[in-house]
Design an enzyme around this catalytic site. Structure first.
Site, PDB file in Angstrom:
ATOM      1  CD  GLU A   1      -8.291  -3.592  -0.158  1.00 62.96           C
ATOM      2  OE1 GLU A   1      -7.142  -3.145  -0.352  1.00 62.96           O
ATOM      3  OE2 GLU A   1      -8.506  -4.603   0.540  1.00 62.96           O
TER       4      GLU A   1
ATOM      5  CG  HIS B   1      -2.036  -1.030   1.132  1.00 71.21           C
ATOM      6  ND1 HIS B   1      -2.540  -1.528  -0.053  1.00 71.21           N
ATOM      7  CD2 HIS B   1      -2.709  -1.673   2.133  1.00 71.21           C
ATOM      8  CE1 HIS B   1      -3.487  -2.419   0.210  1.00 71.21           C
ATOM      9  NE2 HIS B   1      -3.603  -2.532   1.533  1.00 71.21           N
TER      10      HIS B   1
ATOM     11  CG  HIS C   1      -7.633  -0.580   2.610  1.00 73.22           C
ATOM     12  ND1 HIS C   1      -8.408  -1.427   3.366  1.00 73.22           N
ATOM     13  CD2 HIS C   1      -6.504  -1.276   2.328  1.00 73.22           C
ATOM     14  CE1 HIS C   1      -7.769  -2.568   3.539  1.00 73.22           C
ATOM     15  NE2 HIS C   1      -6.609  -2.505   2.918  1.00 73.22           N
TER      16      HIS C   1
END
Length: 344
Positions: free
Chosen positions: A309, A109, A178
């Site tokens: 996601e 991420h 997210h």
């Protein structure tokens, strides 16, 4: 008709760079969403049940301190590259790049300080808010000055999230939001009574560090076949699954298409996900452990929320047969995801 308001939410401490954090409240007749200029974080998302009662269906915190502390990316936009890059390494045009390792042996991420941990510049729109930031060349090890715009727009029961980017050097990019959802309302114990379907004929098997092996496997005859709705708790038991944290592969198409649907029979709430992205990571909050104090002093145990996601496939920068994840100078990254909240 959507109304948009802005108000102060807090101030970042000096060690976080300082700066005022604002909250933007988007409201229609059916949906109310609150978004921060810090990390483009969705802090609140209220939708109606079949009796017209509103409840907040996303996990998060009451204060800015919750979001500046350690947490599992609640509600945030993550990037430059969502999901995992194996060993935090990739090569571009003969040059090797090394990223920060923040997930075992991998980069996750965006690294140590990704897009979720920075202040964005807001612009109020008639039905939403647009955030901008410049990610400088070399930030978190990624090449190129990257200009990024994230736009949230609320129309009736649909929240649209658009991501645009331009770069000065070729760079991998895959952006997503997210948010952790529980259609029974945040703070509810689990998501076992939710019914889910995902429109995918294949998924990506992963190794023990959650990196795709490279195989694109058919869902047919496996616990990953979610093409017809399944009740989550019973499904996990039936296939002896600890939960999901996997990328489901969409047919390669650039237009808006339905990828997932979730239904919560007790409240009647439904959530549909449409996107232009080639994949969707379905995550069932396996790493939540009840240790975080959330909104209204709620605790969030394992399997108390799910994430859907929309993104490119994990580790695509190291797997040439995966969809292209590279953005080149002169081109534009432009993807949209639509979240539709209704009742049945």
């Amino acid at each position: 008709m959507t109304t948009v308001r802005r108000e102060a939410f807090g101030r970042l401490p000096p060690e976080e760079g300082g700066g005022e954090v604002e909250k933007f409240i988007l409201q229609s007749d059916s949906v109310r969403v609150e978004i921060l200029s810090f990390g483009c974080i969705i802090t609140t998302l209220e939708t109606k049940d079949r009796n017209g009662q509103f409840a907040d269906i996303v996990l998060g915190f009451d204060t800015l301190e919750g979001y500046t502390g350690k947490h599992p990316f609640f509600g945030a936009v993550v990037g430059r590259v969502a999901n995992r890059i194996a060993n935090g390494k990739f090569s571009l045009d003969g040059k090797e790049y090394q990223l920060f390792l923040n997930n075992g042996p991998n980069s996750l991420h965006g690294g140590a300080k990704g897009f979720d941990k920075v202040l964005w510049r807001p612009q109020v729109l008639p039905n939403g808010v647009r955030f901008f930031r410049l990610s400088p060349d070399g930030e978190e090890g990624y090449p190129g000055d990257l200009k990024v715009w994230v736009t949230y727009a609320l129309t009736g029961v649909v929240l649209a999230i658009n991501y645009q980017a331009q770069t000065s050097k070729t760079t991998p990019i895959s952006l997503t939001n997210h948010s952790y959802f529980n259609l029974a309302g945040q703070g509810s114990r689990d998501i076992y009574d939710h019914e889910i379907s995902i429109e995918a004929d294949s998924y990506l098997p992963v190794d023990d560090t959650k990196i795709p092996t490279g195989e694109v496997a058919a869902v047919q005859g496996t616990g990953f076949d979610l093409r017809q709705p399944v009740e989550l708790g019973k499904h996990l038991q039936k296939f002896h699954l600890d939960g999901f944290d996997h990328n489901f592969c969409m047919r390669q198409r650039q237009d808006r298409h339905l990828v997932a649907r979730v239904f919560h029979p007790p409240t009647g709430r439904t959530m549909e996900v449409q996107t232009t992205q080639p994949g969707i990571q379905f995550y069932t909050g396996n790493n939540l452990d009840g240790s975080l104090k959330g909104k209204g002093a709620a605790t969030y145990p394992k399997h108390s929320a799910f994430c859907l996601e929309t993104q490119n496939w994990p580790d695509a920068v190291n797997k040439p047969h995966f969809p292209n994840v590279l953005l080149r100078p002169g081109s534009e990254y432009n993807h949209t995801t639509w979240l539709k909240f209704d009742t049945a």
